[in-house]
Design a protein around this motif. Structure first.
Motif, PDB file in Angstrom:
ATOM      1  N   SER A  67      38.686  44.263  45.758  1.00  0.00           N
ATOM      2  CA  SER A  67      38.915  43.217  46.892  1.00  0.00           C
ATOM      3  C   SER A  67      37.741  42.071  46.993  1.00  0.00           C
ATOM      4  O   SER A  67      38.084  41.000  47.506  1.00  0.00           O
ATOM      5  CB  SER A  67      38.975  43.666  48.352  1.00  0.00           C
ATOM      6  N   ASP A  68      36.633  42.296  46.304  1.00  0.00           N
ATOM      7  CA  ASP A  68      35.612  41.022  46.201  1.00  0.00           C
ATOM      8  C   ASP A  68      34.898  41.507  44.884  1.00  0.00           C
ATOM      9  O   ASP A  68      34.349  42.219  44.849  1.00  0.00           O
ATOM     10  CB  ASP A  68      34.753  40.983  47.513  1.00  0.00           C
ATOM     11  N   HIS A 109      42.323  41.637  48.326  1.00  0.00           N
ATOM     12  CA  HIS A 109      41.645  40.611  47.667  1.00  0.00           C
ATOM     13  C   HIS A 109      42.060  39.436  48.436  1.00  0.00           C
ATOM     14  O   HIS A 109      43.183  39.093  48.765  1.00  0.00           O
ATOM     15  CB  HIS A 109      41.820  40.534  46.195  1.00  0.00           C
ATOM     16  N   ALA A 110      41.249  38.455  48.817  1.00  0.00           N
ATOM     17  CA  ALA A 110      41.536  37.059  49.504  1.00  0.00           C
ATOM     18  C   ALA A 110      42.631  36.228  48.749  1.00  0.00           C
ATOM     19  O   ALA A 110      43.481  35.872  49.115  1.00  0.00           O
ATOM     20  CB  ALA A 110      40.048  36.319  49.715  1.00  0.00           C
ATOM     21  N   THR A 113      45.964  37.778  49.839  1.00  0.00           N
ATOM     22  CA  THR A 113      46.292  37.650  51.183  1.00  0.00           C
ATOM     23  C   THR A 113      46.635  36.059  51.397  1.00  0.00           C
ATOM     24  O   THR A 113      47.965  35.893  51.963  1.00  0.00           O
ATOM     25  CB  THR A 113      45.137  38.025  52.058  1.00  0.00           C
ATOM     26  N   GLU A 114      46.108  35.220  50.491  1.00  0.00           N
ATOM     27  CA  GLU A 114      46.745  34.060  50.526  1.00  0.00           C
ATOM     28  C   GLU A 114      48.009  33.955  49.665  1.00  0.00           C
ATOM     29  O   GLU A 114      48.997  33.325  50.573  1.00  0.00           O
ATOM     30  CB  GLU A 114      45.716  33.058  49.830  1.00  0.00           C
TER      31      GLU A 114
END
Ligand code: NOJ
Length: 565
Positions: A67-68, A109-110, A113-114
């Motif tokens: 996720s990062d 991960h961002a 989600t975007e």
């Protein structure tokens, strides 16, 4: 002869951090735990450590869902811990190879989600979205981990592709912005001092345009779609670009994990002229004990596998790479495979002998050897009684698919899980006879193998006859004899079903490697074309006196290596 490279002369040790050593007693291994054990690795004599993922992750697949990419998983420690780890390793002359998992990210991960927010989100094309077809998935591909490879998402009424779990959406390598993100994160880690990458399922990153349906080859609902993404159309191009933009600026090693490749692919991908990685993990020898074409895939166990099949597979890889100037990775274990002594040796009656034999057989071949944590102690498979004791998402998805949603016999499937399940390799490292094998004084995230009282590091490190000491010796042989690294491989006694023997040749020297894969006592006869004036025994797993080598009887799981001149 192959050109000289540091990564050919090295031995790599793989650490699965979750199960290696827990320094804060929360039941989960961590970075400080690894630092505590660096002297152990030095003692063993390895050169490189490959660390399975330590990045931030919700752990649907134990860190293979990131996720990062620039953060460290809380359970494992902090970025400062990681920096200390790399410093402490470099101070001891150890190199650090990190896992690069960029076929997919986590759905947390961002970017994702975007991406899932709307069809016109700037991150939409970081992933692979498609509308459904006739109210169902966009195509019929099966996921590596059972079920459809597509997940429906209500927000935008579309599906996203996930070749692994639904929490591991595939990244869209067609998008140059995504590729740039990957190159940037690689540069980030290289600038922090990492010495290379192990690239997770890297040969499935490029999918065929149009994502066509897979051929129907089984009676199951979803089908294996490999023909549309294994070594996909733009795979070589993408990795060439990665090399040009990133890797070529550093003196680092790369190893690609590549399911479904042939030796010809191996040469294409690793040859020194226009290859894309230094070496790769192929899987053919890991399939030798499965029933080919069976709908249960790797879980369909072939108890009758033949040594001659293993010879064919290993030899074709050895010869192809040698002739094509490629390079092999040599492995029998990793975090995805059962323990080799249980699988190819005999963990009951000849535990020590067969663990040493397998090590000899592997380390004397041409290629870079990998040792998976605990292999150097002869750690074995575990046999948990209850499904709940297994933690691996692959195991649970498989069970659900074939027992709960299918009609396979639960006892048969539990047996398959005990033999082939990945958790066999993921039980905590066995350090000593103390609580939880010395791994943690808390509650371990997965149970310890109860045989830790007999198999543990403390007992083996100072014992000159232990499996650990034998590994040490093997690793030293590589440093002392160039022929171990660079000699040419040739199989001898091709049709023998008990003895696997081969030679390595360099100039007027030969290594003769003789290993007995059985509990019987077969007779070895030296083929006539091998002549010599002098012989020297380099290593053996039994006491060997100065015997004739023209003909001798092997003991169960015996291994010997001679240098002939
Ligand atoms: C291969 C890794 O070795 C395995 O552990 C993982 O589940 C899959 N790739 C997905 O990342």
């Amino acid at each position: 002869m192959a050109t000289k490279q540091w990564w050919k002369e090295s031995v790599v040790y793989q650490i699965y951090p979750r199960s290696f050593n827990d320094s804060n007693n929360d039941g989960i291994g961590d970075l400080n735990g690894i630092i505590e054990k660096l002297d152990y690795l030095k003692e063993l004599g390895v050169d490189v450590v490959w660390l399975s993922p330590v990045y931030e992750s919700p752990n649907d697949d134990n860190g293979y869902d990131i996720s990062d990419y620039r953060g460290i998983m809380d359970e494992f420690g902090t970025m400062e811990d990681w920096e200390r780890l790399v410093d402490e390793m470099h101070r001891r002359g150890l190199k650090l190879v990190m896992d690069l998992v960029v076929n997919h990210s986590s759905d947390e991960h961002a970017w994702f989600t975007e991406s899932r927010r709307s069809k016109d989100n700037p991150y939409r094309d970081y992933y692979i979205w498609r509308p459904g077809k006739n109210g169902a998935e966009p195509n019929n591909w099966v996921s590596f981990f059972s079920g459809s490879a597509w997940q429906y998402d209500e927000t935008t009424d579309e599906y996203y592709l996930h070749l692994f779990t639904k929490k591991q959406p595939d990244l869209n390598w067609e998008n140059p912005k995504l590729r740039k993100e990957v190159y940037d994160l690689m540069t980030f880690w290289l600038d922090k001092g990492v010495d290379g990458f192990r690239m997770d399922v890297i040969n499935v990153i490029s999918k065929a345009p149009g994502l066509p349906d897979a051929k129907v080859t089984s009676d199951r609902k979803y089908q294996w779609g490999g023909e549309h993404f294994v070594n996909g159309p733009r795979f070589m191009e993408f990795i060439h670009e990665m090399n040009e933009k990133v890797i070529s600026n550093y003196d680092v090693m790369t190893v690609g994990e590549m399911p479904m490749v042939t030796p010809e692919d191996g040469v294409r991908f690793t040859n020194e002229k226009d290859g894309i990685v230094n070496m790769l993990f192929q899987f053919e020898h890991m399939d030798v004990d499965s029933i080919p074409g069976h709908s249960l895939g790797k879980w369909a166990i072939n108890k009758e596998w033949k040594l001659t099949d293993l010879k064919k597979i290993m030899s074709k890889w050895q010869i192809a790479m040698q002739e094509g100037n490629g390079w092999n990775s040599l492995y029998l274990e990793n975090h995805d495979q059962p323990r080799s002594v249980s699988r190819f040796g005999n963990d009951k009656n000849f535990h020590e002998e067969s663990a040493k034999m397998l090590a000899t057989w592997l380390h004397m071949m041409q290629g870079t050897p990998y040792v998976y944590q605990g292999q150097e102690l002869g750690m074995t498979n575990v046999a948990f009684e209850r499904l709940e004791d297994y933690k691996d998402v692959e195991i649970h998805n498989f069970y659900r698919d074939v027992v709960e949603d299918g009609n396979e016999d639960p006892d048969m499937i539990m047996e398959a899980i005990r033999v082939k399940g990945r958790d066999n390799a993921r039980t905590p490292m066995q350090w000593n006879r103390g609580t939880n094998a010395g791994f943690t004084s808390g509650e371990p995230w997965i149970k310890v193998n109860p045989n830790y009282t007999d198999i543990n590091a403390e007992q083996q490190v100072d014992d000159p006859n232990s499996i650990f000491s034998y590994y040490k010796e093997l690793i030293q042989l590589r440093k002392q004899h160039e022929i171990v690294v660079y000699g040419d491989y040739q199989l001898i006694l091709e049709g023998d079903e008990q003895i696997y023997a081969y030679t390595r040749t360099m100039g007027d020297e030969n290594l003769l490697v003789v290993t007995n894969f059985s509990d019987g006592k077969p007779v070895f006869k030296l083929p006539e074309h091998i002549s010599f004036d002098r012989k020297e025994l380099l290593i053996a797993n039994y006491d060997v006196r100065d015997e004739e080598i023209e003909e001798f009887t092997l003991k169960p799981y015996e291994a010997r290596v001679y240098k002939l001149k």
